[in-house]
Design a protein around this motif. Structure first.
Motif, mmCIF file in Angstrom:
data_model
loop_
_atom_site.group_PDB
_atom_site.id
_atom_site.type_symbol
_atom_site.label_atom_id
_atom_site.label_comp_id
_atom_site.label_asym_id
_atom_site.label_seq_id
_atom_site.Cartn_x
_atom_site.Cartn_y
_atom_site.Cartn_z
ATOM 1 N N UNK A 1 0.794 -1.233 0.000
ATOM 2 C CA UNK A 1 0.000 0.000 0.000
ATOM 3 C C UNK A 1 0.824 1.280 0.000
ATOM 4 N N UNK A 2 2.153 1.135 -0.031
ATOM 5 C CA UNK A 2 3.007 2.319 -0.108
ATOM 6 C C UNK A 2 4.337 1.936 -0.726
ATOM 7 N N UNK A 3 5.028 2.909 -1.320
ATOM 8 C CA UNK A 3 6.367 2.627 -1.853
ATOM 9 C C UNK A 3 7.277 2.133 -0.735
ATOM 10 N N UNK A 4 8.241 1.307 -1.104
ATOM 11 C CA UNK A 4 9.100 0.729 -0.077
ATOM 12 C C UNK A 4 10.568 0.998 -0.321
ATOM 13 N N UNK A 5 11.380 0.633 0.656
ATOM 14 C CA UNK A 5 12.827 0.717 0.508
ATOM 15 C C UNK A 5 13.308 -0.487 -0.307
ATOM 16 N N UNK A 6 14.567 -0.454 -0.713
ATOM 17 C CA UNK A 6 15.131 -1.568 -1.476
ATOM 18 C C UNK A 6 15.194 -2.816 -0.601
ATOM 19 N N UNK A 7 14.706 -3.931 -1.138
ATOM 20 C CA UNK A 7 14.673 -5.199 -0.419
ATOM 21 C C UNK A 7 15.499 -6.233 -1.168
ATOM 22 N N UNK A 8 16.370 -6.906 -0.443
ATOM 23 C CA UNK A 8 17.165 -7.996 -1.005
ATOM 24 C C UNK A 8 16.356 -9.285 -0.881
ATOM 25 N N UNK A 9 16.252 -10.048 -1.961
ATOM 26 C CA UNK A 9 15.478 -11.295 -1.916
ATOM 27 C C UNK A 9 15.935 -12.223 -3.031
ATOM 28 N N UNK A 10 15.615 -13.503 -2.874
ATOM 29 C CA UNK A 10 15.869 -14.476 -3.927
ATOM 30 C C UNK A 10 14.582 -14.631 -4.729
ATOM 31 N N UNK A 11 14.635 -14.239 -5.975
ATOM 32 C CA UNK A 11 13.467 -14.307 -6.857
ATOM 33 C C UNK A 11 13.442 -15.670 -7.536
ATOM 34 N N UNK A 12 12.320 -16.381 -7.398
ATOM 35 C CA UNK A 12 12.183 -17.711 -7.974
ATOM 36 C C UNK A 12 11.672 -17.617 -9.415
ATOM 37 N N UNK A 13 11.842 -18.682 -10.210
ATOM 38 C CA UNK A 13 11.353 -18.645 -11.609
ATOM 39 C C UNK A 13 9.834 -18.467 -11.656
ATOM 40 N N UNK A 14 9.414 -17.338 -12.155
ATOM 41 C CA UNK A 14 7.973 -17.087 -12.265
ATOM 42 C C UNK A 14 7.685 -15.937 -13.219
ATOM 43 N N UNK A 15 6.414 -15.766 -13.480
ATOM 44 C CA UNK A 15 5.912 -14.610 -14.215
ATOM 45 C C UNK A 15 5.210 -13.725 -13.203
ATOM 46 N N UNK A 16 5.526 -12.443 -13.203
ATOM 47 C CA UNK A 16 4.885 -11.495 -12.289
ATOM 48 C C UNK A 16 4.105 -10.478 -13.117
ATOM 49 N N UNK A 17 2.773 -10.565 -13.039
ATOM 50 C CA UNK A 17 1.894 -9.706 -13.834
ATOM 51 C C UNK A 17 1.249 -8.685 -12.911
ATOM 52 N N UNK A 18 1.455 -7.415 -13.204
ATOM 53 C CA UNK A 18 1.007 -6.327 -12.335
ATOM 54 C C UNK A 18 -0.355 -5.811 -12.794
ATOM 55 N N UNK B 1 27.336 -10.094 5.961
ATOM 56 C CA UNK B 1 25.897 -9.907 6.199
ATOM 57 C C UNK B 1 25.569 -8.417 6.325
ATOM 58 N N UNK B 2 26.364 -7.709 7.118
ATOM 59 C CA UNK B 2 26.166 -6.261 7.305
ATOM 60 C C UNK B 2 26.299 -5.528 5.974
ATOM 61 N N UNK B 3 27.278 -5.911 5.171
ATOM 62 C CA UNK B 3 27.501 -5.260 3.894
ATOM 63 C C UNK B 3 26.315 -5.469 2.957
ATOM 64 N N UNK B 4 25.710 -6.635 2.978
ATOM 65 C CA UNK B 4 24.628 -6.951 2.043
ATOM 66 C C UNK B 4 23.280 -6.402 2.503
ATOM 67 N N UNK B 5 22.971 -6.575 3.799
ATOM 68 C CA UNK B 5 21.635 -6.215 4.279
ATOM 69 C C UNK B 5 21.577 -4.886 5.013
ATOM 70 N N UNK B 6 22.746 -4.293 5.286
ATOM 71 C CA UNK B 6 22.748 -3.005 5.971
ATOM 72 C C UNK B 6 22.392 -3.097 7.438
ATOM 73 N N UNK B 7 22.474 -4.283 8.017
ATOM 74 C CA UNK B 7 22.184 -4.500 9.431
ATOM 75 C C UNK B 7 22.993 -5.697 9.904
ATOM 76 N N UNK B 8 23.317 -5.711 11.185
ATOM 77 C CA UNK B 8 24.062 -6.844 11.731
ATOM 78 C C UNK B 8 23.146 -8.063 11.807
ATOM 79 N N UNK B 9 23.702 -9.278 11.846
ATOM 80 C CA UNK B 9 22.868 -10.475 11.972
ATOM 81 C C UNK B 9 21.955 -10.434 13.196
#
Length: 309
Positions: A38-55, A281-289
């Motif tokens: 419901x609102x714009x978000x910050x950049x999120x790191x994630x593993x995207x699986x094989x799929x079609x995403x239709x908006x 981990x800190x370098x990738x996610x911007x937060x400590x584990x």
């Protein structure tokens, strides 16, 4: 011919009914989910699986290498192999939230279609290495198949009997779209894309083991230089970078979903040094584990199989 506005209104209404609150919602079909924000978000790191995403509504951006890919109601996203990526919703409001339908790419269905199409599917005489992610224009037959799929969701019998055929038609239309070579090359045994997809599968299953480029290249039956070149062209990163990102994502899920502490999560995914794990981990996610272990996965259910949009 432009797609009628009422089709877009219907699409958005159907997805809104399936996802009344923000987050990722499972539908009656295991291979189909709905995402709402419901609102714009910050950049999120994630593993995207094989799929079609239709908006149906709103807009989202994905970072692939040094490129930003935008997808919206006119352009759907296709991911042909698991990829650790950065993405963010850039257009969404409470009144008009970002709404997207995710359909897993089933390799068995894709394989059967390629056999059935035979010579009717154009195959380039010389392979062009294409990324494992692309944006394609939404056309009317494709959207109508998507709407047909949504129309059967409320009836379990309809889903069981009709869904396989409708899903097959959606994949069929995706194979007719621009950039479809990346999709069909996943199953062409003589293609570089096919060989890299096998490498990705191998890395996903063996990320916790000690792997170097020489070992991975031997598994792929490719030279180290050829593997590195093709892997980066298709995934935007090197095989070693891919392993590192997958390890960090898996560790994060172990902490969030299974309650492991940072040291145990690090060892589970293949790190021998907790301090090195914490730095990366800190370098990738911007937060400590430890900080990440006290958060949730941006409002989504935390499991090892979270599907990302």
């Amino acid at each position: 011919m432009p797609i009628p506005k009422q089709d877009w209104f219907r699409f958005a209404a159907d997805l809104s009914a399936l996802a009344p609150t923000d987050g990722l919602m499972q539908t009656a079909l295991p291979c189909v989910t709905v995402y709402r924000a419901s609102k714009p978000g910050t950049i999120i790191q994630a593993v995207y699986q094989p799929n079609l995403c239709i908006v149906a509504q709103g807009q989202k951006a994905i970072i692939f290498g040094n490129k930003e890919l935008l997808y919206d109601p006119l352009n759907y996203l296709a991911v042909t192999m698991p990829l650790p990526l950065e993405g963010r919703v850039i257009q969404a409001t409470e009144e008009e939230p970002f709404l997207a339908l995710l359909i897993d790419i089933d390799l068995t269905t894709l394989s059967h279609l390629l056999v059935e199409l035979g010579d009717n599917l154009a195959i380039p005489t010389q392979e062009k290495i294409e990324p494992a992610i692309y944006i394609s224009h939404v056309k009317q037959p494709f959207l109508h198949a998507v709407l047909q799929l949504l129309s059967i969701m409320k009836d379990p019998v309809d889903c069981r009997i009709l869904a396989p055929g409708i899903l097959k038609s959606i994949i069929y239309y995706a194979l007719q779209a621009e950039h479809h070579n990346s999709l069909q090359a996943m199953l062409r045994g003589n293609s570089a894309t096919y060989r890299i997809s096998r490498v990705v599968r191998f890395l996903d299953e063996n990320y916790s083991k000690a792997l170097d480029l020489k070992t991975i290249a031997a598994k792929a039956n490719m030279s180290e230089s050829s593997l590195s070149h093709n892997f980066k062209a298709i995934t935007s990163m090197s095989p070693i970078q891919y392993i590192k990102k997958i390890r960090l994502h898996r560790a994060r899920l172990l902490m969030l979903g299974d309650g492991l502490n940072a040291s145990d999560a690090a060892f589970n995914v293949g790190y021998s040094s907790p301090s090195q794990f914490s730095r990366e981990f800190q370098r990738m996610f911007g937060a400590s584990p430890s900080d990440a272990a006290r958060t949730t996965l941006h409002g989504l259910p935390v499991t090892s199989s979270v599907r990302q949009t």
